[in-house]
Scaffold this active site. Structure first.
Site, mmCIF file in Angstrom:
data_model
loop_
_atom_site.group_PDB
_atom_site.id
_atom_site.type_symbol
_atom_site.label_atom_id
_atom_site.label_comp_id
_atom_site.label_asym_id
_atom_site.label_seq_id
_atom_site.Cartn_x
_atom_site.Cartn_y
_atom_site.Cartn_z
ATOM 1 N N HIS A 71 -3.494 4.232 -2.332
ATOM 2 C CA HIS A 71 -4.614 3.098 -1.647
ATOM 3 C C HIS A 71 -5.063 3.773 -0.475
ATOM 4 O O HIS A 71 -6.341 3.750 -0.410
ATOM 5 C CB HIS A 71 -3.975 1.848 -1.221
ATOM 6 C CG HIS A 71 -3.261 0.863 -2.355
ATOM 7 N ND1 HIS A 71 -1.795 0.896 -2.587
ATOM 8 C CD2 HIS A 71 -3.938 0.414 -3.444
ATOM 9 C CE1 HIS A 71 -1.636 0.169 -3.223
ATOM 10 N NE2 HIS A 71 -2.575 -0.352 -4.075
ATOM 11 N N LEU B 97 0.741 -1.160 0.106
ATOM 12 C CA LEU B 97 0.034 -0.177 -0.041
ATOM 13 C C LEU B 97 0.924 1.234 -0.019
ATOM 14 O O LEU B 97 1.839 1.363 0.509
ATOM 15 C CB LEU B 97 -0.803 0.014 1.225
ATOM 16 C CG LEU B 97 -1.703 -1.303 1.246
ATOM 17 C CD1 LEU B 97 -2.858 -0.988 2.511
ATOM 18 C CD2 LEU B 97 -2.626 -1.632 -0.045
#
Ligand code: PAF
Length: 297
Positions: free
Chosen positions: A43, A39
């Site tokens: 995200h 991530l």
């Protein structure tokens, strides 16, 4: 349910449904951000959007094997679940769903969802089968999480259109939200794949967004599309990319070909490029830039 980072993590559909059912019983709405992990701020902006629009937020991390081709980077795709869980907890996500491949695709699994039309161009042309894998796993994730809404990033602009088509065609009761692309200081679109670039390739990668922006500006100024796009593709090749899968201009709506009489309508320039990796594979980067064709006089 495990809780290694102050964020509850579930790995089975049954455990996921139990938690979500508790929220539903309390009258709470559920937002969902599907991811493949590794991530970054892009995200996390999906988490922010889901949290802003629903009472509860679920994120999934699942590196989906069925959306990778045989010579693509499935094995090399970064897997950083502990770090991901900490980032999600810090952003106020309520639950991480991280199923195993066996949970998602148990023995005997034999169903595939195939969206036609919008999947046959751009990334669909250079990655055959990719969007079948995406559509199938997203439909399964929606059935597993049963969210009120789900958030997808505009960086994967074609994926966003595929998901909208899927949801409309199958009457899935999920509202689809989109979140703008999050960029590094030099404009490179954030991507989990960026971490596989060497420092020299990272410099080359930053050229992608500049070429997209310049191309979009020329098209917005009314310059003829074909020479502008050909020149943009040449600049990408000269910039040091090892491959240019495509540089195309399309209408936002359904990604139809750019219509010359479409002044005032939203369009996008979209590109996919490749940089060779010393593991023998390559790092494929995609990005896009919005523009509007001028009204005919
Ligand atoms: O965009 C992604 O990360 C993936 O394609 C998705 C939507 C999580 C499906 O695997």
């Amino acid at each position: 349910m495990t809780n290694a980072s102050a964020l509850p993590v579930v790995r089975t559909v049954a455990a996921l449904r139990e938690t979500v059912a508790g929220w539903r019983a309390a009258g709470q709405s559920v937002g969902f951000a599907p991811t493949m992990g590794a991530l970054h701020e892009g995200h996390l902006s999906l988490i922010d959007a889901a949290r802003g629009a629903a009472d509860r937020c679920v994120a999934s991390v699942f590196v989906n094997p069925t959306q990778f081709g045989p010579n693509e980077d499935f094995a090399a795709y970064p897997r950083t679940e502990d770090a991901d869980a900490k980032l999600l907890a810090g952003r106020g996500c309520d639950l991480l769903y991280a199923p195993s491949a066996d949970e998602m695709y148990p023995a005997g699994f034999a169903t595939e969802i195939s969206v036609s039309g919008v999947t046959e161009i751009l990334c669909g042309a250079s990655r055959p089968g990719h969007f079948d894998g995406v559509a199938t796993v997203v439909a399964k994730l929606f059935n597993q999480v049963q969210p009120d809404l789900a958030v997808f990033g505009e960086k994967d602009f074609q994926q966003l259109q595929v998901i909208r088509r899927l949801v409309a065609d199958l009457d899935l009761p999920v509202r689809i939200l989109s979140a703008p692309t999050v960029r590094e200081a030099d404009g490179l679109a954030m991507s989990s794949r960026n971490r596989r670039l060497t420092p020299a390739q990272r410099e080359v990668a930053a050229r992608l967004n500049r070429v997209l922006k310049a191309t979009a500006e020329a098209l917005a100024a009314g310059e003829p599309a074909k020479p502008v796009l050909n020149a943009g593709a040449d600049v990408l090749k000269e910039a040091g990319f090892d491959g240019v899968d495509y540089l195309e201009a399309r209408m936002e709506d359904g990604l139809a070909p750019l219509q010359e009489g479409a002044g005032g309508q939203k369009a996008r320039v979209l590109a996919a490029v490749r940089l060779n990796h010393d593991d023998g594979g390559d790092v494929r980067l995609i990005d896009n830039w919005p523009f509007t064709r001028p009204q005919a006089r």
